[in-house]
Design an enzyme around this catalytic site. Structure first.
Site, PDB file in Angstrom:
ATOM      1  CE  LYS A 112      -4.187  -1.695   1.344  1.00  0.00           C
ATOM      2  NZ  LYS A 112      -5.028  -2.517   2.353  1.00  0.00           N
ATOM      3  CE  LYS A 192     -10.792  -9.958  -4.902  1.00  0.00           C
ATOM      4  NZ  LYS A 192     -10.283  -9.582  -3.696  1.00  0.00           N
ATOM      5  CE  LYS A 195     -19.652  -1.031  -6.332  1.00  0.00           C
ATOM      6  NZ  LYS A 195     -20.544  -0.240  -5.718  1.00  0.00           N
TER       7      LYS A 195
END
Ligand code: SF4
Length: 334
Positions: A112, A192, A195
């Site tokens: 991240k 995958k 959204k």
């Protein structure tokens, strides 16, 4: 007595079929055998979310989908993480027994930090501690996880173990309930379903919207003309037929290989399957959405039940640590 399960998910708004097949179905079935606590973890979302404009709506819509999909407030405790301030307090207390090195070597933190170098915030490093607080605050014994989440749960177990070692037995070490979540690939046929990749089909979409979305899906790239024989094993539409038209998989396989069916017809068939399977969900969602305040009432009841447990645990934790008990009744100083 049933064992207690805890699981949380970030508020991503209206759920898609990837969420449904990958997590929600499992949440629903666990309700039969466990004492379940399910939470929308909106504070976790803040570690990566820079625009919070849709946070309230996303939380509401997600809970509505959970309820319509079969999460039952009579069986499970359903609530929103930020409504229980005790979790933030426990997070702070657990952070005092968590070596920084443990957190810095978490692979998802490194990933991240690479993905958002402009926003490597303190919360991002402490994410596993907050996750531990989520679980142990309710003394959950079981956490349903996919294999990729096992390192996180192992860290939660280590933090709980360390607290118990320093201050005495307080938390059960949460056990992983390994669940084989199917990896649902999105309409692009590669990534995958998510959204973020705009490759999803919403559970609450109308039949027409569903058909429209399915028509955009990538199929077997080698099948350029209607007369070309297809290769179902490389086609994501075919994979989705396994969930939504399980009784027709064999027929579709041979029809695809012999060019007996074209991709447009095959997609139409899939859209019909999705619409049939999701029809009860959609009906129920519409009914619940029309009940004024239903979601709010569910959340109010959930937060009440969750807080009773949370307050008890936090009181025990503070006592074990040796913090001076808060004077009661409070004295008000002018
Ligand atoms: Fe995929 Fe169906 Fe086209 Fe075969 S016919 S390539 S399974 S969409």
């Amino acid at each position: 007595m049933k064992k207690r399960v805890f699981s949380g998910a970030r508020p991503t708004g209206r759920q898609h079929i990837g969420n449904y097949l990958g997590a929600i179905q499992n949440y629903v079935s666990l309700q039969e055998d466990y004492d379940c606590i399910y939470c929308i973890v909106d504070i976790h979302a803040l570690t990566t979310l820079e625009d919070t404009g849709n946070l309230q709506e996303n939380t509401y819509e997600m809970m509505l989908d959970w309820l319509a999909a079969g999460l039952d407030p009579e069986k499970s405790i359903l609530f929103v993480q930020s409504h229980i301030p005790e979790v933030m307090e426990l997070h702070t207390l657990l952070s005092m027994v968590t070596p920084l090195g443990w957190l810095l070597r978490v692979p998802t933190f490194k990933e991240k930090a690479r993905m958002q170098p402009h926003n490597v915030n303190y919360g991002l490093v402490g994410y596993p501690v907050l996750m531990t607080a989520d679980i142990v605050l309710y003394k959950a014994e079981v956490v349903p996880v996919g294999e990729d989440q096992l390192p996180h749960l192992e860290l939660a177990r280590e933090i709980a173990r360390r607290f118990n070692f320093i201050f005495g037995d307080t938390f059960p070490e949460p056990q992983a309930k390994l669940t084989t979540f199917p990896l649902v690939i999105g309409l692009d046929g590669v990534l995958k379903m998510s959204k973020s990749y705009n490759n999803y089909i919403e559970l609450a979409a109308t039949p027409e919207e569903t058909l429209e979305r399915v028509m955009t899906a990538v199929t077997d790239p080698a099948r350029r003309y209607r007369t070309d024989p297809g290769h179902p094993e490389v086609c994501n539409i075919f994979r989705l037929h396994h969930y939504f038209n399980p009784g027709r998989v064999e027929e579709i396989t041979s029809q695809c290989r012999s060019a007996g069916i074209g991709c447009v017809d095959c997609k139409t068939l899939l859209a019909c399957g999705i619409n049939t399977v999701l029809a009860p969900f959609r009906e129920r969602r519409a009914v619940l959405a029309n009940k004024p305040n239903y979601v709010v009432e569910v959340l109010a009841e959930g937060v009440h039940r969750a807080q009773v447990i949370a307050k008890g645990t936090l009181e025990e934790v503070k006592e074990k640590i040796g913090l001076l008990k808060r004077p009661f009744p409070e004295k008000v100083y002018d």
